[in-house]
Design an enzyme around this catalytic site. Structure first.
Site, PDB file in Angstrom:
ATOM      1  N   HIS A   1      13.634  -5.729  24.292  1.00 43.07           N
ATOM      2  CA  HIS A   1      14.521  -5.397  23.166  1.00 43.07           C
ATOM      3  C   HIS A   1      15.654  -4.551  23.720  1.00 43.07           C
ATOM      4  O   HIS A   1      15.408  -3.543  24.404  1.00 43.07           O
ATOM      5  CB  HIS A   1      13.782  -4.584  22.105  1.00 43.07           C
TER       6      HIS A   1
ATOM      7  N   SER B   1       5.287  -1.365  10.587  1.00 39.74           N
ATOM      8  CA  SER B   1       5.896  -2.562   9.996  1.00 39.74           C
ATOM      9  C   SER B   1       7.176  -2.203   9.252  1.00 39.74           C
ATOM     10  O   SER B   1       7.320  -2.414   8.032  1.00 39.74           O
ATOM     11  CB  SER B   1       4.883  -3.278   9.106  1.00 39.74           C
TER      12      SER B   1
ATOM     13  N   TYR C   1       0.787  -1.243   0.000  1.00 42.58           N
ATOM     14  CA  TYR C   1       0.000   0.000   0.000  1.00 42.58           C
ATOM     15  C   TYR C   1       0.815   1.287   0.000  1.00 42.58           C
ATOM     16  O   TYR C   1       0.268   2.356  -0.292  1.00 42.58           O
ATOM     17  CB  TYR C   1      -0.914   0.050   1.237  1.00 42.58           C
TER      18      TYR C   1
HETATM   19  N1  LIG Z   1       7.612  -1.667  15.015  1.00 43.74           N
HETATM   20  C1  LIG Z   1       7.150  -2.374  16.028  1.00 43.74           C
HETATM   21  O1  LIG Z   1       7.575  -2.209  17.165  1.00 43.74           O
HETATM   22  C2  LIG Z   1       6.093  -3.396  15.839  1.00 43.74           C
HETATM   23  C3  LIG Z   1       5.563  -3.633  14.607  1.00 43.74           C
HETATM   24  N2  LIG Z   1       4.562  -4.548  14.451  1.00 43.74           N
HETATM   25  C4  LIG Z   1       3.972  -4.697  13.118  1.00 43.74           C
HETATM   26  O2  LIG Z   1       2.609  -4.383  13.235  1.00 43.74           O
HETATM   27  C5  LIG Z   1       1.836  -5.357  12.546  1.00 43.74           C
HETATM   28  C6  LIG Z   1       0.456  -5.426  13.165  1.00 43.74           C
HETATM   29  O3  LIG Z   1       0.541  -5.916  14.481  1.00 43.74           O
HETATM   30  P1  LIG Z   1      -0.767  -6.453  15.226  1.00 43.74           P
HETATM   31  O4  LIG Z   1      -1.828  -5.437  15.216  1.00 43.74           O
HETATM   32  O5  LIG Z   1      -0.325  -6.997  16.515  1.00 43.74           O
HETATM   33  O6  LIG Z   1      -1.162  -7.673  14.237  1.00 43.74           O
HETATM   34  P2  LIG Z   1      -2.582  -8.406  14.102  1.00 43.74           P
HETATM   35  O7  LIG Z   1      -2.275  -9.663  13.365  1.00 43.74           O
HETATM   36  O8  LIG Z   1      -3.270  -8.476  15.396  1.00 43.74           O
HETATM   37  O9  LIG Z   1      -3.423  -7.426  13.142  1.00 43.74           O
HETATM   38  C7  LIG Z   1      -3.082  -7.193  11.812  1.00 43.74           C
HETATM   39  C8  LIG Z   1      -4.250  -6.537  11.134  1.00 43.74           C
HETATM   40  O10 LIG Z   1      -3.886  -6.175   9.801  1.00 43.74           O
HETATM   41  C9  LIG Z   1      -4.825  -6.761   8.889  1.00 43.74           C
HETATM   42  N3  LIG Z   1      -4.172  -7.020   7.612  1.00 43.74           N
HETATM   43  C10 LIG Z   1      -3.253  -7.954   7.321  1.00 43.74           C
HETATM   44  N4  LIG Z   1      -2.898  -7.874   6.020  1.00 43.74           N
HETATM   45  C11 LIG Z   1      -3.637  -6.876   5.501  1.00 43.74           C
HETATM   46  C12 LIG Z   1      -3.755  -6.328   4.215  1.00 43.74           C
HETATM   47  N5  LIG Z   1      -3.022  -6.776   3.192  1.00 43.74           N
HETATM   48  N6  LIG Z   1      -4.629  -5.318   4.020  1.00 43.74           N
HETATM   49  C13 LIG Z   1      -5.368  -4.841   5.040  1.00 43.74           C
HETATM   50  N7  LIG Z   1      -5.298  -5.320   6.291  1.00 43.74           N
HETATM   51  C14 LIG Z   1      -4.441  -6.330   6.509  1.00 43.74           C
HETATM   52  C15 LIG Z   1      -5.307  -8.015   9.594  1.00 43.74           C
HETATM   53  O11 LIG Z   1      -6.481  -8.490   9.022  1.00 43.74           O
HETATM   54  P3  LIG Z   1      -7.032  -9.979   9.366  1.00 43.74           P
HETATM   55  O12 LIG Z   1      -7.819  -9.828  10.625  1.00 43.74           O
HETATM   56  O13 LIG Z   1      -7.835 -10.375   8.197  1.00 43.74           O
HETATM   57  O14 LIG Z   1      -5.830 -10.869   9.570  1.00 43.74           O
HETATM   58  C16 LIG Z   1      -5.469  -7.458  11.002  1.00 43.74           C
HETATM   59  O15 LIG Z   1      -6.624  -6.677  11.102  1.00 43.74           O
HETATM   60  C17 LIG Z   1       2.698  -6.633  12.680  1.00 43.74           C
HETATM   61  O16 LIG Z   1       2.407  -7.551  11.624  1.00 43.74           O
HETATM   62  C18 LIG Z   1       4.104  -6.102  12.565  1.00 43.74           C
HETATM   63  O17 LIG Z   1       4.480  -6.010  11.192  1.00 43.74           O
HETATM   64  C19 LIG Z   1       4.076  -5.261  15.510  1.00 43.74           C
HETATM   65  C20 LIG Z   1       4.601  -5.066  16.753  1.00 43.74           C
HETATM   66  C21 LIG Z   1       5.645  -4.117  17.020  1.00 43.74           C
HETATM   67  O1  LIG Z   2       6.126  -5.926  19.557  1.00 47.48           O
HETATM   68  C1  LIG Z   2       7.324  -6.135  19.689  1.00 47.48           C
HETATM   69  O2  LIG Z   2       7.873  -6.334  20.793  1.00 47.48           O
HETATM   70  C2  LIG Z   2       8.224  -6.090  18.506  1.00 47.48           C
HETATM   71  C3  LIG Z   2       7.724  -6.746  17.299  1.00 47.48           C
HETATM   72  O3  LIG Z   2       6.852  -7.588  17.332  1.00 47.48           O
HETATM   73  C4  LIG Z   2       8.319  -6.342  16.028  1.00 47.48           C
HETATM   74  O4  LIG Z   2       9.205  -5.475  16.041  1.00 47.48           O
HETATM   75  O5  LIG Z   2       7.910  -6.872  14.995  1.00 47.48           O
END
Ligand SMILES: NC(=O)C1=CN([C@@H]2O[C@H](COP(=O)(O)OP(=O)(O)OC[C@H]3O[C@@H](n4cnc5c(N)ncnc54)[C@H](OP(=O)(O)O)[C@@H]3O)[C@@H](O)[C@H]2O)C=CC1
Ligand SMILES: O=C([O-])CC(=O)C(=O)O
Length: 265
Positions: A217, A93, A79
């Site tokens: 971390h 992400s 996106y």
């Molecule tokens: N920088 C950081 O510290 C962190 C980063 N992250 C990132 O954040 C992301 C989200 O975390 P979290 O909320 O816990 O994950 P969840 O799996 O709980 O939620 C992800 C959401 O995104 C939706 N989704 C997945 N793919 C798509 C798509 N192509 N288009 C639209 N919506 C989509 C899912 O839909 P559906 O319900 O259908 O699966 C769901 O609603 C993680 O995958 C990771 O990449 C996470 C933690 C820490």
């Molecule tokens: O939530 C966290 O601790 C970190 C994580 O998942 C990520 O960076 O992908």
């Protein structure tokens, strides 16, 4: 009032939406939510008073000032260009930046439109400090994450293996690029740290620690001018133990910095 649109309706999007009003009332409003499963989008939108959108085009048609991403590395890759052509994007992400082709495309889209891709601190802090290293140059970064086995379950890098619930294991040790390919939902923080610091040398270790209550971390970074050690221990989300709850709060703090009369950098 700044209009905010949300991609994702999972664990982090829910924390973000539920805490949004208290954190940003009077400055920002959530106008739309889009995710993969429309029922989940609808449920979160109903709670938030925002529009439930089926497509990215529908979300962007609401003319948000910022789109925030809580949907995963692949979704960000899919996106980012379309969002940046229309508006600013705040992403968690950060793992997507490990792909040089994605990074170049996102940068080109942002330059072309004058919008910005902002990588939130996520489950760590200090990306401003790490950016200082990028400007100084010559940084060497070591990153270590400790997670409970269930937080790592199902990652591609485990190739179907179940991590021990009795003994600590090194789940991964090596380059951050390889780590994000093998653990795309666990090590976005390490890619963010590496990208922000433009570290010339970097590596990471991911440990599976049975019974761990807080994801931890830690990073050590140094160059000839500055040596820093940072460590963060945060509660995993009860519904998605892969993600630290604080990552959602970091996006609220990011929007606070972007819209408050006084910002702390
Ligand atoms: N920088 C950081 O510290 C962190 C980063 N992250 C990132 O954040 C992301 C989200 O975390 P979290 O909320 O816990 O994950 P969840 O799996 O709980 O939620 C992800 C959401 O995104 C939706 N989704 C997945 N793919 C798509 C798509 N192509 N288009 C639209 N919506 C989509 C899912 O839909 P559906 O319900 O259908 O699966 C769901 O609603 C993680 O995958 C990771 O990449 C996470 C933690 C820490
Ligand atoms: O939530 C966290 O601790 C970190 C994580 O998942 C990520 O960076 O992908």
């Amino acid at each position: 009032m700044e209009k905010i649109a949300v991609i994702g309706a999972g664990a982090l999007a829910r924390v973000f939406c539920r805490r949004f009003a208290a954190a940003l009332a009077g400055r920002c409003e959530i106008t739309g939510i889009m995710s993969r499963t429309f029922e989940k989008t609808e449920a979160l939108a109903a709670e938030t008073g925002a529009a439930a959108c089926r497509t990215l085009d529908d979300l962007l048609a609401l003319n948000p000032g910022y789109v925030v991403e809580f949907a995963g590395v692949q979704a960000l890759k899919d996106y980012a260009s379309a969002v940046l052509a229309r508006t600013n994007l705040i992403a968690v992400s950060a793992g997507a930046l490990a792909d040089p082709a994605f990074r170049a495309k996102a940068e080109e889209a942002a330059r072309g439109s004058g919008h910005r891709l902002i990588i939130a601190n996520g489950a760590i802090g200090g990306l401003d400090l790490l950016r200082t290293y990028a400007l100084m140059g010559g940084a060497k970064l070591e990153f270590e994450s400790l997670k409970a086995p269930k937080s790592l379950a199902g990652a591609p890098g485990l190739k179907g293996r179940t991590l021990s619930e009795e003994r600590e294991e090194v789940a991964f040790s090596g380059s951050i690029d390889e780590a994000i390919r093998e653990f795309p939902k666990n090590v976005n923080v390490a890619v963010a740290a590496r990208a922000a610091s433009a570290a010339e040398q970097s590596r990471m270790t991911l440990r599976s620690v049975p019974g761990l209550k807080e994801t931890t971390h830690s990073l050590r970074i140094e160059n000839q001018l500055l040596h820093a050690e940072l460590s963060f221990s945060s509660r995993p989300d009860p519904e998605n133990p892969r993600s630290s709850v604080s990552a959602a709060w970091s996006v609220l703090a990011c929007l606070d910095a972007l819209t408050a009369p006084i910002a702390f950098f």
